[in-house]
Write a protein that holds these residues in place. Structure first.
Motif, mmCIF file in Angstrom:
data_model
loop_
_atom_site.group_PDB
_atom_site.id
_atom_site.type_symbol
_atom_site.label_atom_id
_atom_site.label_comp_id
_atom_site.label_asym_id
_atom_site.label_seq_id
_atom_site.Cartn_x
_atom_site.Cartn_y
_atom_site.Cartn_z
ATOM 1 N N TYR A 1 9.070 11.975 -13.513
ATOM 2 C CA TYR A 1 9.756 10.683 -13.507
ATOM 3 C C TYR A 1 8.755 9.605 -13.129
ATOM 4 O O TYR A 1 7.973 9.775 -12.203
ATOM 5 N N VAL A 2 8.777 8.499 -13.865
ATOM 6 C CA VAL A 2 7.928 7.349 -13.552
ATOM 7 C C VAL A 2 8.816 6.305 -12.915
ATOM 8 O O VAL A 2 9.755 5.807 -13.530
ATOM 9 N N ASN A 3 8.522 5.974 -11.667
ATOM 10 C CA ASN A 3 9.333 5.038 -10.905
ATOM 11 C C ASN A 3 8.750 3.627 -10.931
ATOM 12 O O ASN A 3 9.489 2.656 -10.963
ATOM 13 N N LEU A 4 7.432 3.521 -10.914
ATOM 14 C CA LEU A 4 6.767 2.217 -10.910
ATOM 15 C C LEU A 4 5.749 2.167 -12.034
ATOM 16 O O LEU A 4 4.943 3.083 -12.191
ATOM 17 N N PHE A 5 5.789 1.120 -12.809
ATOM 18 C CA PHE A 5 4.851 0.959 -13.910
ATOM 19 C C PHE A 5 3.711 0.070 -13.450
ATOM 20 O O PHE A 5 3.681 -1.128 -13.716
ATOM 21 N N ILE A 6 2.767 0.693 -12.717
ATOM 22 C CA ILE A 6 1.594 -0.011 -12.217
ATOM 23 C C ILE A 6 0.369 0.837 -12.546
ATOM 24 O O ILE A 6 0.481 2.030 -12.817
ATOM 25 N N ALA A 7 -0.794 0.231 -12.539
ATOM 26 C CA ALA A 7 -2.020 0.967 -12.842
ATOM 27 C C ALA A 7 -2.158 2.129 -11.866
ATOM 28 O O ALA A 7 -2.139 1.941 -10.653
ATOM 29 N N SER A 8 -2.252 3.326 -12.424
ATOM 30 C CA SER A 8 -2.295 4.513 -11.576
ATOM 31 C C SER A 8 -2.730 5.714 -12.383
ATOM 32 O O SER A 8 -2.807 5.669 -13.611
ATOM 33 N N GLN A 9 -3.001 6.801 -11.658
ATOM 34 C CA GLN A 9 -3.387 8.053 -12.287
ATOM 35 C C GLN A 9 -2.764 9.193 -11.503
ATOM 36 O O GLN A 9 -2.722 9.172 -10.276
ATOM 37 N N LEU A 10 -2.282 10.212 -12.218
ATOM 38 C CA LEU A 10 -1.658 11.374 -11.603
ATOM 39 C C LEU A 10 -2.181 12.631 -12.272
ATOM 40 O O LEU A 10 -2.264 12.697 -13.497
ATOM 41 N N GLU A 11 -2.575 13.612 -11.462
ATOM 42 C CA GLU A 11 -2.949 14.921 -11.974
ATOM 43 C C GLU A 11 -1.984 15.933 -11.385
ATOM 44 O O GLU A 11 -1.732 15.939 -10.186
ATOM 45 N N ILE A 12 -1.451 16.793 -12.255
ATOM 46 C CA ILE A 12 -0.497 17.803 -11.825
ATOM 47 C C ILE A 12 -1.146 19.169 -11.974
ATOM 48 O O ILE A 12 -1.799 19.451 -12.988
ATOM 49 N N THR B 1 0.818 -1.212 0.000
ATOM 50 C CA THR B 1 0.000 0.000 0.000
ATOM 51 C C THR B 1 0.851 1.261 0.000
ATOM 52 O O THR B 1 0.389 2.317 -0.409
ATOM 53 N N ARG B 2 2.090 1.152 0.399
ATOM 54 C CA ARG B 2 2.988 2.309 0.405
ATOM 55 C C ARG B 2 3.574 2.590 -0.975
ATOM 56 O O ARG B 2 4.150 3.648 -1.201
ATOM 57 N N TYR B 3 3.411 1.676 -1.925
ATOM 58 C CA TYR B 3 3.961 1.873 -3.269
ATOM 59 C C TYR B 3 3.373 3.111 -3.938
ATOM 60 O O TYR B 3 4.034 3.746 -4.745
ATOM 61 N N THR B 4 2.124 3.431 -3.636
ATOM 62 C CA THR B 4 1.471 4.563 -4.297
ATOM 63 C C THR B 4 2.191 5.876 -4.016
ATOM 64 O O THR B 4 2.074 6.815 -4.786
ATOM 65 N N ARG B 5 2.941 5.947 -2.958
ATOM 66 C CA ARG B 5 3.697 7.163 -2.646
ATOM 67 C C ARG B 5 4.854 7.378 -3.617
ATOM 68 O O ARG B 5 5.320 8.493 -3.766
ATOM 69 N N ASN B 6 5.325 6.329 -4.237
ATOM 70 C CA ASN B 6 6.549 6.401 -5.028
ATOM 71 C C ASN B 6 6.380 6.063 -6.500
ATOM 72 O O ASN B 6 7.346 5.732 -7.173
ATOM 73 N N ILE B 7 5.172 6.163 -7.025
ATOM 74 C CA ILE B 7 4.965 5.850 -8.439
ATOM 75 C C ILE B 7 5.588 6.930 -9.311
ATOM 76 O O ILE B 7 6.297 6.638 -10.262
ATOM 77 N N TYR B 8 5.316 8.182 -8.978
ATOM 78 C CA TYR B 8 5.779 9.315 -9.785
ATOM 79 C C TYR B 8 6.585 10.269 -8.917
ATOM 80 O O TYR B 8 6.330 10.404 -7.724
ATOM 81 N N TYR B 9 7.511 10.951 -9.544
ATOM 82 C CA TYR B 9 8.237 12.046 -8.908
ATOM 83 C C TYR B 9 8.164 13.240 -9.850
ATOM 84 O O TYR B 9 8.414 13.106 -11.049
ATOM 85 N N VAL B 10 7.821 14.380 -9.307
ATOM 86 C CA VAL B 10 7.800 15.614 -10.090
ATOM 87 C C VAL B 10 8.865 16.525 -9.512
ATOM 88 O O VAL B 10 8.886 16.797 -8.311
#
Length: 55
Positions: free
Chosen positions: A20-31, A5-14
């Motif tokens: 930067y995409v750190n983990l290639f898992i199903a996810s969504q990010l809005e900036i 459950t902590r993986y969601t914290r580290n999927i993307y880095y801005v």
């Protein structure tokens, strides 16, 4: 052992103007105010690839 459950914290880095995409898992990010949206779809664990990335 880290909890998945902590993986969601580290999927993307801005950082400044770079994404930067750190983990290639199903996810969504809005900036910002939704000006930029990144959506990743995957069929993991059936496949080891990201099926679709939408910007």
């Amino acid at each position: 052992m880290e909890k998945p459950t902590r993986y969601t914290r580290n999927i993307y880095y801005v950082e400044q103007d770079q994404l930067y995409v750190n983990l290639f898992i199903a996810s969504q990010l809005e900036i910002g105010n939704g000006d930029i949206k990144v959506i990743q779809n995957t069929s993991f664990p059936e496949s080891d690839k990201t099926d679709d990335v939408t910007f």
